[in-house]
Design an enzyme around this catalytic site. Structure first.
Site, PDB file in Angstrom:
ATOM      1  N   HIS A 202       0.820  -1.214   0.000  1.00 33.35           N
ATOM      2  CA  HIS A 202       0.000   0.000   0.000  1.00 33.35           C
ATOM      3  C   HIS A 202       0.852   1.262   0.000  1.00 33.35           C
ATOM      4  O   HIS A 202       0.461   2.272  -0.563  1.00 33.35           O
ATOM      5  CB  HIS A 202      -0.983  -0.020   1.166  1.00 33.35           C
ATOM      6  CG  HIS A 202      -2.108  -0.975   0.919  1.00 33.35           C
ATOM      7  ND1 HIS A 202      -2.177  -2.191   1.528  1.00 33.35           N
ATOM      8  CD2 HIS A 202      -3.154  -0.912   0.069  1.00 33.35           C
ATOM      9  CE1 HIS A 202      -3.233  -2.840   1.084  1.00 33.35           C
ATOM     10  NE2 HIS A 202      -3.845  -2.087   0.191  1.00 33.35           N
TER      11      HIS A 202
ATOM     12  N   ARG B 172     -10.127   5.242  -2.931  1.00 31.35           N
ATOM     13  CA  ARG B 172      -9.748   4.429  -1.755  1.00 31.35           C
ATOM     14  C   ARG B 172     -10.140   5.202  -0.500  1.00 31.35           C
ATOM     15  O   ARG B 172      -9.349   5.964   0.048  1.00 31.35           O
ATOM     16  CB  ARG B 172      -8.238   4.182  -1.756  1.00 31.35           C
ATOM     17  CG  ARG B 172      -7.752   3.185  -2.790  1.00 31.35           C
ATOM     18  CD  ARG B 172      -6.250   2.920  -2.576  1.00 31.35           C
ATOM     19  NE  ARG B 172      -5.780   1.766  -3.286  1.00 31.35           N
ATOM     20  CZ  ARG B 172      -5.159   1.815  -4.473  1.00 31.35           C
ATOM     21  NH1 ARG B 172      -4.957   2.968  -5.068  1.00 31.35           N
ATOM     22  NH2 ARG B 172      -4.746   0.705  -5.049  1.00 31.35           N
TER      23      ARG B 172
ATOM     24  N   ARG C 298     -15.004   3.047  -3.226  1.00 33.30           N
ATOM     25  CA  ARG C 298     -14.821   1.727  -2.624  1.00 33.30           C
ATOM     26  C   ARG C 298     -15.101   1.827  -1.126  1.00 33.30           C
ATOM     27  O   ARG C 298     -14.582   2.732  -0.462  1.00 33.30           O
ATOM     28  CB  ARG C 298     -13.396   1.230  -2.845  1.00 33.30           C
ATOM     29  CG  ARG C 298     -13.185  -0.132  -2.178  1.00 33.30           C
ATOM     30  CD  ARG C 298     -11.865  -0.735  -2.526  1.00 33.30           C
ATOM     31  NE  ARG C 298     -10.756  -0.054  -1.874  1.00 33.30           N
ATOM     32  CZ  ARG C 298      -9.494  -0.405  -2.042  1.00 33.30           C
ATOM     33  NH1 ARG C 298      -9.176  -1.395  -2.876  1.00 33.30           N
ATOM     34  NH2 ARG C 298      -8.529   0.237  -1.422  1.00 33.30           N
TER      35      ARG C 298
ATOM     36  N   GLU D  94     -10.449  -9.960  -6.027  1.00 35.77           N
ATOM     37  CA  GLU D  94      -9.152  -9.997  -5.346  1.00 35.77           C
ATOM     38  C   GLU D  94      -8.898 -11.371  -4.730  1.00 35.77           C
ATOM     39  O   GLU D  94      -7.756 -11.762  -4.522  1.00 35.77           O
ATOM     40  CB  GLU D  94      -9.123  -8.945  -4.222  1.00 35.77           C
ATOM     41  CG  GLU D  94      -9.231  -7.524  -4.732  1.00 35.77           C
ATOM     42  CD  GLU D  94      -9.313  -6.497  -3.625  1.00 35.77           C
ATOM     43  OE1 GLU D  94      -8.396  -5.683  -3.518  1.00 35.77           O
ATOM     44  OE2 GLU D  94     -10.318  -6.503  -2.887  1.00 35.77           O
TER      45      GLU D  94
ATOM     46  N   ASP E 117      -3.923  -7.314  -4.833  1.00 32.57           N
ATOM     47  CA  ASP E 117      -4.244  -8.408  -3.913  1.00 32.57           C
ATOM     48  C   ASP E 117      -4.408  -9.730  -4.645  1.00 32.57           C
ATOM     49  O   ASP E 117      -3.947 -10.764  -4.167  1.00 32.57           O
ATOM     50  CB  ASP E 117      -5.522  -8.073  -3.131  1.00 32.57           C
ATOM     51  CG  ASP E 117      -5.197  -7.187  -1.938  1.00 32.57           C
ATOM     52  OD1 ASP E 117      -4.215  -7.472  -1.245  1.00 32.57           O
ATOM     53  OD2 ASP E 117      -5.903  -6.186  -1.728  1.00 32.57           O
TER      54      ASP E 117
ATOM     55  N   CYS F 225      -8.385  -2.257 -11.679  1.00 31.04           N
ATOM     56  CA  CYS F 225      -7.955  -1.061 -10.947  1.00 31.04           C
ATOM     57  C   CYS F 225      -6.691  -1.324 -10.141  1.00 31.04           C
ATOM     58  O   CYS F 225      -6.209  -0.449  -9.440  1.00 31.04           O
ATOM     59  CB  CYS F 225      -9.061  -0.527 -10.051  1.00 31.04           C
ATOM     60  SG  CYS F 225      -9.529  -1.667  -8.748  1.00 31.04           S
TER      61      CYS F 225
HETATM   62  C1  PEP Z   1      -5.820  -4.075  -5.425  1.00 32.58           C
HETATM   63  O1  PEP Z   1      -5.750  -4.929  -4.534  1.00 32.58           O
HETATM   64  O2  PEP Z   1      -5.356  -4.236  -6.582  1.00 32.58           O
HETATM   65  C2  PEP Z   1      -6.455  -2.778  -5.164  1.00 32.58           C
HETATM   66  C3  PEP Z   1      -6.730  -1.930  -6.130  1.00 32.58           C
HETATM   67  O3  PEP Z   1      -6.698  -2.483  -3.865  1.00 32.58           O
HETATM   68  P1  PEP Z   1      -5.558  -2.014  -2.831  1.00 32.58           P
HETATM   69  O4  PEP Z   1      -4.272  -1.867  -3.579  1.00 32.58           O
HETATM   70  O5  PEP Z   1      -6.033  -0.745  -2.234  1.00 32.58           O
HETATM   71  O6  PEP Z   1      -5.550  -3.164  -1.878  1.00 32.58           O
HETATM   72 MG    MG Z   2      -6.848  -4.652  -2.681  1.00 31.32          MG
END
Ligand code: PEP
Ligand code: MG
Length: 576
Positions: free
Chosen positions: A191, A298, A334, A433, A457, A504
Site C-alpha cells: 500500500h 480508496r 470503494r 481480489e 491483492d 484497478c
Molecule cells: C488491489 O488490490 O489491486 C487494489 C486496487 O486495492 P488495494 O491496492 O487498495 O488493496
Molecule cells: Mg486490494
C-alpha cells in the site's frame, strides 16, 4: 560514488538530501551523524526528553483524576527514571562516540538494561527491568514527533529513507516537501508503493542495510525507473542525472499535450481510462477532463488521516466534493478497506498471525455493520443527482454481496424516510481480489452491476506471495501466466454476462499490460493519475486486432520469462 541496486516501485528521478525516519513506533533504525551535527543531535535528544516528561506528567494528571492518585504514581516513577543523570550520560556518550542517532542510542540503553537485569533470577526483577526501560519508550516516541516537527517547520525538500515502505511513511510530510522515497524493505505492490505511484513520487525499495550507510542530509539520487540509488553522487553523475531528468520531463510534457485526446484504438474502439485516487488533494495532480472518471476512490485514507472514525456528515462532504470536482464523470467509491497493513490507530484489532488472510476489507464492515451503514448513507447522500458507483473490496461469496445489498437498502430507506434525495439506481460492483471468486464468477456476476479486478491483492493470493514481504518479492510476479489467464477469464465471463469489467490494480499502469487487458476484453483500466497520458497514447497507436494478437501471444506463454519477454517487445514497439 556508491550505487545501490534495489527494486523500482514508482517512476521518476529525484536528487535531494536524504532524511531518515522511523515510520512506525515499532522500528528503530540506526543512521550516522556527521561530526558537525552531533551538537544538534544532542539537542534533539534533550527536546525529546522534555517532551516525554511532559507527556508522562499529563498522563499522571489524567489517571489521578480518573482513577486516583495511587494508580497515577507509576507515571511519577517513570518521570524520576528519566531524570537519572547516569542513564542520560550513557545515551549522550553513545551518540558522541558512535556518532549514531538518538533513537539508536536510546534503544542501545534499553537493551543494556534489559540484558543486565534479565540475567537476574526472579520475575519481580524482570518486571523491574521492564519498568526501568518503559519510560525510555516515551522518549523514542517523542524523538519521532520532534524529528517530524523540525522537518515540517523547515523549507527543505527531501528524499525520505526508512526501514519500511508504509502508508504512514508516505504521509509523513506534506507532498510538496517530498521528492523521493527509499526503503530497506517493501513490496512493489504494497500500500505504501501504491501511494508513492499515486502521488507521483519516485521510489525504490529492497535496499537492505541502507540506513546504516546514510548520514542525515547526505545527497541522494533516486532513479525510480531503474531502481538505482546513488549515495553522494559525484558532480559528473549529478550532471548526467539532471540531463536524464530533463529528457524525462520533456517526454511527460509531450504526452501531457495530447492527454486530452480520448483512448480510441486506430479502428475506433473506445477504451476507458480512469483514475485511482485517495483524497481530494489528488485533484491537484491531474485534469479531470483527461480521464473517464474515478475508477477507484480508496476511502480508507480519509479514515487513516483522522484521529477517530469520520462522521456521516464529514464523509458526505468529502464524497460530495469528489463528485463535484469530477463534474458529471462517474466516481467509483470503494467501501472501507482497512486491515492488513492499513490499520487505524483508533480501531485497535488484535494482532493477527497472518493479517493478509485475516480480518480486512468487507469482512470488517459486514461484522461492524454500523461502519458500512454510515459510509453508505454518506455516499448515497453525496451521490444524489450525480454518477456515483459503489465498489466492494475483498468479496469472496454471494452471501457477502447479498448482505451488503440489504444494508444498502436499509441505508436508502432510512434516508428516504428522513426526506433525503437519493438516486434510485446506484450501481454496486465487486472487486476481484480473492481467487475463489474466479471459479464462481458466473454466479457472482449476476448479483453485481460491474466488476473491477484488484490485481495488487489478487496476485498475492493467487501466487501465495505476500505483497508486503520483501523475502518473497521475487515470487510476487504480476507477469505470471496464471495471472494473465485469470484476467482473461474475468473478462470472458463478464463480457458473456454483459457486465462492465475493469482492472484497478497497479498492474494496469504498464502500457503493454493495458493493451493486453484491452485485447482480452476489458472495458477500462483505472490507474494512478500520472500514468493516464501514457496509456491513452498507447491505446491510440494500437488497433483492437493488434491488442488481441498481443493477448493471444501472452496467453500462449507458459512461464513468467516468456510473458515478460512478450510484453517487453510490445513496450519496445510502443516506444519506437
Ligand atoms: C488491489 O488490490 O489491486 C487494489 C486496487 O486495492 P488495494 O491496492 O487498495 O488493496
Ligand atoms: Mg486490494
Amino acid at each position: 560514488m556508491r550505487l545501490v541496486q534495489g527494486t523500482a516501485v514508482s517512476p521518476g528521478l529525484a536528487l535531494a538530501p536524504v532524511h531518515v525516519v522511523r515510520a512506525s513506533p515499532a522500528e528503530v533504525p540506526t543512521w550516522s551523524i556527521p561530526e558537525d551535527e552531533v551538537v544538534r543531535e544532542l539537542d534533539r535528544l534533550k527536546r525529546a526528553l522534555d517532551e516525554a516528561r511532559a507527556e508522562l506528567a499529563a498522563r499522571q494528571r489524567v489517571v489521578a483524576t480518573e482513577t486516583g492518585e495511587k494508580d497515577a504514581e507509576i507515571f511519577g516513577v517513570h518521570r524520576m527514571i528519566l531524570s537519572d543523570p547516569g542513564a542520560l550520560a550513557q545515551v549522550q556518550r553513545t551518540i558522541r562516540e558512535e556518532r549514531i542517532n538518538s533513537e539508536a542510542a536510546v534503544q542501545a540503553l534499553v537493551r543494556r538494561m534489559e540484558q543486565t537485569l534479565g540475567k537476574l533470577e526472579g520475575s519481580s526483577v524482570r518486571n523491574y527491568a521492564a519498568d526501568l526501560s518503559e519510560p525510555w519508550r516515551y522518549v523514542l516516541d517523542a524523538l519521532m514527533r520532534v524529528e517530524r516537527e523540525t522537518l515540517a517547520s523547515g523549507e527543505t525538500r527531501v528524499i525520505l529513507a526508512a526501514a519500511e515502505l508504509t502508508p504512514a511513511l508516505m504521509t509523513y510530510l506534506p507532498r510538496e516537501r517530498l521528492l523521493g522515497v527509499v526503503t530497506e524493505a517493501g513490496g512493489r505492490f504494497s500500500h505504501g508503493a501504491v501511494l508513492a505511484r499515486s502521488f507521483g513520487i519516485p521510489c525504490v525499495v529492497g535496499l537492505p542495510q541502507l540506513l546504516g550507510r546514510l548520514e542525515q542530509g547526505m545527497l541522494l539520487a533516486v532513479d525510480g525507473e531503474r531502481g538505482h540509488v546513488q549515495l553522494r553522487p559525484a558532480e559528473a553523475d549529478v550532471r548526467e542525472f539532471e540531463e536524464r531528468r530533463e529528457r524525462r520531463a520533456a517526454r511527460v510534457e509531450v504526452l501531457s499535450r495530447v492527454a486530452g485526446e480520448p483512448a480510441v484504438t486506430t479502428d475506433g474502439h473506445r477504451f476507458g481510462v480512469q483514475v485511482n485516487i485517495e483524497s481530494v488533494r489528488d485533484f491537484d495532480t491531474f485534469d479531470r477532463r483527461h480521464t473517464d472518471g474515478v475508477g477507484l476512490l480508496r476511502t480508507e485514507f480519509l479514515y487513516l488521516e483522522r484521529p477517530q472514525f469520520p462522521s456521516e456528515d464529514e464523509q458526505f462532504r468529502l464524497y460530495r466534493r469528489v463528485l463535484e470536482r469530477m463534474d458529471g464523470q462517474p466516481v467509483t467509491l470503494r467501501t472501507l478497506d482497512i486491515g492488513g497493513d492499513k490499520r487505524l490507530p483508533y480501531f485497535k484489532t488484535p494482532p493477527e498471525p497472518n493479517p493478509a488472510l485475516g480480518w480486512r476489507g468487507i469482512r470488517i464492515t459486514l461484522q461492524w455493520q454500523d461502519l458500512m451503514q454510515v459510509q453508505l448513507r454518506a455516499a448515497l447522500r453525496a451521490g444524489a443527482g450525480r454518477p456515483l458507483r459503489i465498489l466492494l473490496p475483498m468479496v469472496s461469496s454471494i452471501e457477502e454481496i447479498e448482505l451488503t445489498h440489504r444494508i444498502f437498502d436499509s441505508a436508502r430507506a432510512s434516508l428516504v424516510a428522513q426526506g433525503h434525495d437519493v438516486e434510485r439506481e446506484v450501481p454496486v460492483g465487486m472487486m476481484i481480489e480473492v481467487p475463489s471468486v474466479l471459479f464462481t464468477l458466473e454466479h457472482l456476476v449476476k448479483h453485481v452491476d460491474f466488476v473491477s479486478v484488484g490485481t495488487n491483492d489478487l496476485v498475492q493470493y493467487l501466487l501465495a506471495a505476500d505483497r508486503d514481504n520483501p523475502w518473497v518479492a521475487r515470487l510476487y510476479e504480476p507477469q505470471h501466466p496464471a495471472v494473465m489467464r485469470a484476467l482473461a477469464h474475468v473478462a470472458r465471463v463478464s463480457n458473456a454476462a454483459r457486465k462492465p469489467c475493469a482492472v484497478c490494480g497497479d498492474i494496469a499502469d504498464d502500457p503493454a499490460i493495458a493493451l493486453f487487458l484491452l485485447g482480452v476484453g476489458f472495458d477500462s483500466v483505472s490507474v494512478a493519475p500520472n500514468f493516464v497520458a501514457e496509456i491513452k497514447y498507447a491505446v491510440r497507436r494500437t488497433s483492437r486486432a493488434d491488442a488481441r494478437a498481443l493477448a493471444d501471444a501472452v496467453l500462449a506463454c507458459d512461464d513468467c520469462e516468456s510473458v515478460r519477454r512478450t510484453l517487453a517487445d510490445a513496450r519496445a514497439r510502443l516506444q519506437s
